[in-house]
Design an enzyme around this catalytic site. Structure first.
Site, PDB file in Angstrom:
ATOM      1  N   ASP A 161     -17.011  13.836  -3.027  1.00  0.00           N
ATOM      2  CA  ASP A 161     -15.707  13.837  -3.700  1.00  0.00           C
ATOM      3  C   ASP A 161     -15.767  14.680  -4.974  1.00  0.00           C
ATOM      4  O   ASP A 161     -14.936  15.558  -5.201  1.00  0.00           O
ATOM      5  CB  ASP A 161     -15.279  12.403  -4.072  1.00  0.00           C
ATOM      6  CG  ASP A 161     -15.132  11.499  -2.862  1.00  0.00           C
ATOM      7  OD1 ASP A 161     -14.008  11.121  -2.541  1.00  0.00           O
ATOM      8  OD2 ASP A 161     -16.163  11.175  -2.232  1.00  0.00           O
ATOM      9  N   GLU A 172      -7.584  13.737  -7.082  1.00  0.00           N
ATOM     10  CA  GLU A 172      -7.894  12.316  -7.041  1.00  0.00           C
ATOM     11  C   GLU A 172      -8.934  11.858  -8.058  1.00  0.00           C
ATOM     12  O   GLU A 172      -8.822  10.786  -8.631  1.00  0.00           O
ATOM     13  CB  GLU A 172      -8.355  11.915  -5.630  1.00  0.00           C
ATOM     14  CG  GLU A 172      -8.698  10.441  -5.554  1.00  0.00           C
ATOM     15  CD  GLU A 172      -8.746   9.872  -4.156  1.00  0.00           C
ATOM     16  OE1 GLU A 172      -8.746  10.652  -3.198  1.00  0.00           O
ATOM     17  OE2 GLU A 172      -8.793   8.640  -4.038  1.00  0.00           O
ATOM     18  N   ASP A 221      -6.901  16.458  -2.589  1.00  0.00           N
ATOM     19  CA  ASP A 221      -7.678  15.256  -2.280  1.00  0.00           C
ATOM     20  C   ASP A 221      -9.017  15.780  -1.778  1.00  0.00           C
ATOM     21  O   ASP A 221      -9.122  16.298  -0.668  1.00  0.00           O
ATOM     22  CB  ASP A 221      -6.991  14.394  -1.215  1.00  0.00           C
ATOM     23  CG  ASP A 221      -7.645  13.022  -1.124  1.00  0.00           C
ATOM     24  OD1 ASP A 221      -8.809  12.899  -1.558  1.00  0.00           O
ATOM     25  OD2 ASP A 221      -7.001  12.084  -0.632  1.00  0.00           O
ATOM     26  N   VAL A 223     -11.930  14.479  -0.888  1.00  0.00           N
ATOM     27  CA  VAL A 223     -12.355  13.856   0.378  1.00  0.00           C
ATOM     28  C   VAL A 223     -11.335  12.763   0.665  1.00  0.00           C
ATOM     29  O   VAL A 223     -11.377  11.690   0.077  1.00  0.00           O
ATOM     30  CB  VAL A 223     -13.780  13.254   0.295  1.00  0.00           C
ATOM     31  CG1 VAL A 223     -14.152  12.581   1.614  1.00  0.00           C
ATOM     32  CG2 VAL A 223     -14.803  14.325  -0.038  1.00  0.00           C
ATOM     33  N   ASP A 224     -10.420  13.071   1.540  1.00  0.00           N
ATOM     34  CA  ASP A 224      -9.429  12.068   1.904  1.00  0.00           C
ATOM     35  C   ASP A 224     -10.018  11.233   3.029  1.00  0.00           C
ATOM     36  O   ASP A 224     -10.594  11.763   3.974  1.00  0.00           O
ATOM     37  CB  ASP A 224      -8.144  12.743   2.388  1.00  0.00           C
ATOM     38  CG  ASP A 224      -7.128  11.705   2.832  1.00  0.00           C
ATOM     39  OD1 ASP A 224      -6.858  10.778   2.052  1.00  0.00           O
ATOM     40  OD2 ASP A 224      -6.618  11.815   3.962  1.00  0.00           O
ATOM     41  N   THR A 230     -12.268   8.592   2.252  1.00  0.00           N
ATOM     42  CA  THR A 230     -13.676   8.460   1.840  1.00  0.00           C
ATOM     43  C   THR A 230     -14.389   7.400   2.678  1.00  0.00           C
ATOM     44  O   THR A 230     -15.568   7.525   2.989  1.00  0.00           O
ATOM     45  CB  THR A 230     -13.759   8.119   0.337  1.00  0.00           C
ATOM     46  OG1 THR A 230     -12.988   9.081  -0.370  1.00  0.00           O
ATOM     47  CG2 THR A 230     -15.180   8.165  -0.171  1.00  0.00           C
ATOM     48  N   SER A 262      -7.952   8.964   7.326  1.00  0.00           N
ATOM     49  CA  SER A 262      -7.560  10.180   6.594  1.00  0.00           C
ATOM     50  C   SER A 262      -6.355  10.930   7.152  1.00  0.00           C
ATOM     51  O   SER A 262      -5.736  10.503   8.116  1.00  0.00           O
ATOM     52  CB  SER A 262      -8.742  11.155   6.487  1.00  0.00           C
ATOM     53  OG  SER A 262      -8.843  11.924   7.667  1.00  0.00           O
ATOM     54  N   LYS A 285      -4.803  12.228  10.750  1.00  0.00           N
ATOM     55  CA  LYS A 285      -3.652  11.718  11.521  1.00  0.00           C
ATOM     56  C   LYS A 285      -2.509  12.742  11.506  1.00  0.00           C
ATOM     57  O   LYS A 285      -1.869  12.969  12.524  1.00  0.00           O
ATOM     58  CB  LYS A 285      -3.182  10.375  10.932  1.00  0.00           C
ATOM     59  CG  LYS A 285      -4.203   9.252  11.131  1.00  0.00           C
ATOM     60  CD  LYS A 285      -3.694   7.934  10.629  1.00  0.00           C
ATOM     61  CE  LYS A 285      -3.871   7.700   9.146  1.00  0.00           C
ATOM     62  NZ  LYS A 285      -5.244   7.640   8.656  1.00  0.00           N
ATOM     63  N   LYS A 333       2.558   4.621   8.524  1.00  0.00           N
ATOM     64  CA  LYS A 333       1.771   3.894   7.529  1.00  0.00           C
ATOM     65  C   LYS A 333       2.709   3.001   6.729  1.00  0.00           C
ATOM     66  O   LYS A 333       3.652   3.485   6.118  1.00  0.00           O
ATOM     67  CB  LYS A 333       1.045   4.874   6.599  1.00  0.00           C
ATOM     68  CG  LYS A 333       0.208   4.166   5.545  1.00  0.00           C
ATOM     69  CD  LYS A 333      -0.569   5.118   4.660  1.00  0.00           C
ATOM     70  CE  LYS A 333      -1.387   4.342   3.622  1.00  0.00           C
ATOM     71  NZ  LYS A 333      -2.033   5.201   2.641  1.00  0.00           N
ATOM     72  N   ASP A 373      -2.400  12.334  -0.932  1.00  0.00           N
ATOM     73  CA  ASP A 373      -2.692  11.786   0.391  1.00  0.00           C
ATOM     74  C   ASP A 373      -1.715  12.273   1.456  1.00  0.00           C
ATOM     75  O   ASP A 373      -1.872  11.924   2.636  1.00  0.00           O
ATOM     76  CB  ASP A 373      -2.653  10.255   0.358  1.00  0.00           C
ATOM     77  CG  ASP A 373      -3.916   9.676  -0.247  1.00  0.00           C
ATOM     78  OD1 ASP A 373      -4.987  10.247   0.005  1.00  0.00           O
ATOM     79  OD2 ASP A 373      -3.829   8.671  -0.976  1.00  0.00           O
TER      80      ASP A 373
HETATM   81  N1  LIG Z   1      -4.213  -0.523  -0.503  1.00  0.00           N
HETATM   82  C1  LIG Z   1      -3.926   0.657  -0.028  1.00  0.00           C
HETATM   83  N2  LIG Z   1      -2.865   0.822   0.777  1.00  0.00           N
HETATM   84  C2  LIG Z   1      -2.567   2.005   1.276  1.00  0.00           C
HETATM   85  N3  LIG Z   1      -3.278   3.128   1.059  1.00  0.00           N
HETATM   86  C3  LIG Z   1      -4.340   3.020   0.246  1.00  0.00           C
HETATM   87  C4  LIG Z   1      -4.723   1.787  -0.322  1.00  0.00           C
HETATM   88  N4  LIG Z   1      -5.829   1.998  -1.066  1.00  0.00           N
HETATM   89  C5  LIG Z   1      -6.117   3.294  -0.976  1.00  0.00           C
HETATM   90  N5  LIG Z   1      -5.225   3.911  -0.181  1.00  0.00           N
HETATM   91  C6  LIG Z   1      -5.123   5.326   0.159  1.00  0.00           C
HETATM   92  O1  LIG Z   1      -5.286   5.481   1.533  1.00  0.00           O
HETATM   93  C7  LIG Z   1      -6.135   6.591   1.748  1.00  0.00           C
HETATM   94  C8  LIG Z   1      -6.903   6.383   2.996  1.00  0.00           C
HETATM   95  O2  LIG Z   1      -5.975   6.323   3.999  1.00  0.00           O
HETATM   96  P1  LIG Z   1      -6.467   6.265   5.471  1.00  0.00           P
HETATM   97  O3  LIG Z   1      -5.311   6.519   6.355  1.00  0.00           O
HETATM   98  O4  LIG Z   1      -7.665   7.128   5.644  1.00  0.00           O
HETATM   99  O5  LIG Z   1      -6.933   4.758   5.590  1.00  0.00           O
HETATM  100  S1  LIG Z   1      -7.975   4.161   6.576  1.00  0.00           S
HETATM  101  O6  LIG Z   1      -9.295   4.335   5.987  1.00  0.00           O
HETATM  102  O7  LIG Z   1      -7.847   4.840   7.869  1.00  0.00           O
HETATM  103  O8  LIG Z   1      -7.581   2.774   6.672  1.00  0.00           O
HETATM  104  C9  LIG Z   1      -7.046   6.605   0.565  1.00  0.00           C
HETATM  105  O9  LIG Z   1      -7.427   7.940   0.371  1.00  0.00           O
HETATM  106  P2  LIG Z   1      -8.909   8.265  -0.143  1.00  0.00           P
HETATM  107  O10 LIG Z   1      -9.046   7.513  -1.437  1.00  0.00           O
HETATM  108  O11 LIG Z   1      -8.874   9.738  -0.354  1.00  0.00           O
HETATM  109  O12 LIG Z   1      -9.851   7.841   0.893  1.00  0.00           O
HETATM  110  C10 LIG Z   1      -6.195   6.104  -0.556  1.00  0.00           C
HETATM  111  O13 LIG Z   1      -5.584   7.132  -1.270  1.00  0.00           O
HETATM  112 MG   LIG Z   2      -6.897  10.256  -0.041  1.00  0.00          MG
END
Ligand SMILES: Nc1ncnc2c1ncn2[C@@H]1O[C@H](COP(=O)(O)OS(=O)(=O)O)[C@@H](OP(=O)(O)O)[C@H]1O
Ligand SMILES: [Mg+2]
Length: 697
Positions: free
Chosen positions: A368, A393, A460, A462-463, A465, A605, A608, A622, A634
């Protein structure tokens, strides 16, 4: 004196002397005894001294052991917490990897489980299933679905909360109590995930789409005109904005009449249902038609055509705008993907790389920070530091902590390692390696908070993570926003190969699959970079480059298009893996009411969005908790790519996502719905409204 008398006298004298000696002897013995006692005492004292020294030493060792135990306990605690963050929904983390379960249980017998029938879908294992179907719930409408959901799902406040922009005046008692907020902690203990097993064990469209226009044009019954008394001033503003854009969209639809015919042509073409040879032929036909002057030498033709002079002129003008920005963005995302690939391999195999938990309990890795530093550095070098503004981020809080010294060192090495490969991607390396202060500065420079005016990048690094640390899907997402509208989007998907079936890539699978099959020319490497420019009506895909090859720009890009499937029974839904990030139960209800039959594909991430743009899936939804505010990084890159590939992305109220309000998607109505086309999108938005209508709230 006689001789006897003399002897007697001598005996007497000797006797006296002897008595004296005896008496001396007693005294001496007493002295000896006393000395002995003193000696004994001294020995005891010295033994005591020794014992005391020993005891001190032991206490020291004990102290060290105690503090070691305390720090191990603390580390274990943090490790557990991080493992919980990373692998928290252990029962779920695997079920996004195909296939998804079928519900065998008869809902009417009430045997589907405690909290919700759709939770049961999630709970079943693949082996228990056998088909790709959604549960055959004999519920005739979304209304019925939602009534069944009521009281079952703890996330209804998201749908019916007081601050819901659409349903703002509706009260839902105790809605606040329905969600528990995340604990926060300040821990930032570096963790070394020794092996994958050990890790396991621990473990807006900126210009609105003109949906109203398009929907009206199709003559469908769907109605986005919300009753006025439910609309807040903020919404009114949005509506006005929408109306202005209707006018714009109408104008645009006249201007681009030729483009529309092409859209229809595109619409009947399904990349996912044809062979790669057919794909190439159709692609070439399309490109010849669309780009008589195509700069993409490999696939375009050099012949000129005046069959569509109007759209060609329009496109030619648009072509130049943001050309350099797009090129640079694609190049740096390629660099970032390669960086991430290396770090992920190390993380999972040799595991010297740190994963730490941020103050909000989310994991963050060397990758990241390294990607953010690298991209920030390149953008500043290329466009000039004074011209570059970045919303990203990561901040430097976590990495600047004393206990993160090792992490920072890893980041410095990783960034320099990547910069050394810059020429492979047509970029220039720095003259000397970067030091930690330059790298921290590059990360810290990404401190823009966005907003309605000006130009800024949105990154972002690393989206997903979680997907990254699990060895699964993740993305590098870079977008350019100008005056609140996303104008460019670039999405690097290092584990999403060009071959569609690899969408379900995950580490375990990767391990049991010969590397060669992931890197043959046939599969085009194991990852891809997608990109699109607002208004171009096109989205493009490039494979990540292997080995010694150089990145060719703009060659080797393929046009991508959303799927033409609009029959819900054939459509595939993508959603986040983690229940915490999106309400699986609610999306299952919507999917069922619309008539989806296939199992949902749970993918980490913005991959999708990539799946929708590539035509590998038709819907992405979502629905996060109402306490969660979606961040622009995101979604920005994914949204423009999907829209330019022919898809539709809005919030659950059917409104375009608003990227002009700063770091967050302010005013987002409940959730996000991205679809390959209007027909499916309309059905899902309708299902959300039907759910509302049936709630009697
Ligand atoms: N509580 C909550 N609700 C909704 N979204 C949140 C939440 N917490 C974090 N995030 C954000 O979601 C990003 C990850 O989304 P994903 O679609 O990859 O989620 S998952 O890992 O498949 O469940 C994630 O992105 P990254 O931090 O870059 O991984 C966050 O920005
Ligand atoms: Mg993200």
């Amino acid at each position: 004196m006689s001789e006897n008398a003399a002897r007697k006298e001598e005996i007497k004298k000797l006797t006296t002397e002897l008595d004296g000696l005896r008496s001396d002897n007693v005294v001496t013995n007493e002295k000896i005894e006393e000395m002995q006692r003193e000696h004994d005492m001294i020995s005891e004292m010295s033994a005591a001294e020794d014992a005391r020294a020993d005891a001190t030493e032991l206490r020291k060792v004990l102290g060290e052991k105690e503090s070691r135990r305390d720090s191990l306990e603390k580390e274990l605690e943090t490790l557990k917490k991080l493992a919980n963050i990373i692998w928290g929904e252990a029962d779920e983390s695997d079920d996004h990897i195909v296939p998804y379960p079928e519900i065998k249980t008869d809902i009417h017998q009430g045997t589907l489980g405690s909290s919700s029938k759709f939770d049961t879908i999630e709970g079943q294992s693949a082996s228990e299933s056998g088909t790709n179907s959604w549960p055959d719930l004999s519920l005739s409408s979304a209304a019925k679905i939602d009534q069944d959901f009521l009281g079952s799902f703890d996330d209804l406040d998201r749908i019916f909360s007081n601050d819901d922009p659409i349903f703002g005046y509706v009260s839902f008692e105790n809605s606040d109590a329905l969600w528990s907020s995340k604990d926060t902690s300040n821990s930032s203990v570096p963790l070394h995930l020794e092996t994958p097993n050990q890790a396991n064990a621990l473990r807006n469209r900126s210009e609105p789409l003109g949906i109203e226009v398009e929907y009206n044009a199709t003559g469908t019954t769907f109605n986005l005109g919300y009753s006025i008394d439910r609309i807040t001033p903020a919404e009114k503003e949005q509506q006005d904005f929408g109306q202005n854009n209707q006018l714009k969209a109408q104008k645009k639809s006249h201007d681009k009449i030729d483009g529309k015919a092409l859209q229809e042509f595109y619409g009947s073409w399904s990349p996912s249902s044809i062979t790669s040879g057919q794909f190439q032929n159709q692609l070439e036909t399309l490109l010849e038609f669309r780009f008589p002057f195509s700069p993409f030498n490999e696939v375009g033709t050099s012949e000129s055509s005046d069959s569509h002079p109007k759209s060609v002129t329009f496109l030619a003008m648009e072509e130049d705008k943001y050309a350099k920005e797009l090129e640079v963005a694609v190049r740096v995302v390629h660099v970032a993907c390669a960086l991430c690939g290396r770090v992920q391999e190390r993380l999972l195999e040799t595991s010297n790389d740190h994963v730490v938990s941020k103050d909000d309990d989310s994991p963050v890795t060397v990758a990241d920070f390294s990607v953010q530093a690298t991209i920030s550095w390149f953008l500043s070098e290329i466009f000039g530091v004074q011209n570059v503004s970045i919303v990203a981020e990561e901040d430097i809080q976590t990495i600047s902590k004393d206990e993160s010294a090792g992490l920072l060192e890893d980041v410095v090495n990783t960034v320099n390692e990547s910069l050394a490969f810059a020429s492979k991607y047509g970029l220039q390396s720095p003259e000397t390696t970067l030091g930690s202060s330059e790298i921290l500065e590059a990360i810290a420079r990404c401190n823009s908070t966005g907003g309605p005016s000006g130009r800024y990048w949105v990154l972002d690094p690393v989206d997903g993570t979680l997907g990254f640390v699990r060895g699964d899907q993740y993305a590098v997402a870079l977008a350019l926003i100008e005056d609140g509208k996303v104008v460019l989007g670039v999405l690097g998907c290092p584990n999403y190969p060009v071959k569609t079936e690899w969408l379900n890539y995950h580490y375990q699978h990767h391990q049991t699959t010969p590397q060669s099959s992931l890197t043959t020319p046939d599969t085009g490497g194991k990852g891809c970079v997608l990109y699109a420019k607002r208004g171009s009506g096109e989205a493009w895909l490039q494979s990540l480059i292997d080995g010694e090859k150089m990145l060719e720009w703009p060659n080797r890009a393929r046009l991508i298009r959303v799927s033409s499937i609009d029959d819900p029974a054939l459509a595939t839904l993508c959603e986040p893996v983690e229940r915490a990030n999106s309400n699986h139960s609610f999306t299952a209800g919507l999917a069922h009411s619309v008539g989806l039959k296939k199992q949902p594909l749970r993918v980490h991430s913005m991959v999708k969005y990539a799946a929708i743009a590539r035509g590998d899936a038709e819907i992405f939804m979502k629905f996060a908790k109402c306490s969660y505010k979606e961040k622009i990084w995101d979604h920005a890159a994914g949204v423009v790519i999907v829209e330019e590939a022919g898809g539709v992305v809005t919030d659950a109220g059917g409104r375009p996502l608003d990227f002009s309000k700063g770091m967050y998607l302010e005013g987002l109505d409940r959730g996000i719905i991205a679809c390959s086309g209007v027909t499916l999108h309309e059905k899902f938005i309708g299902a959300v409204y039907a759910s509302w209508d049936s709630s009697n709230l």
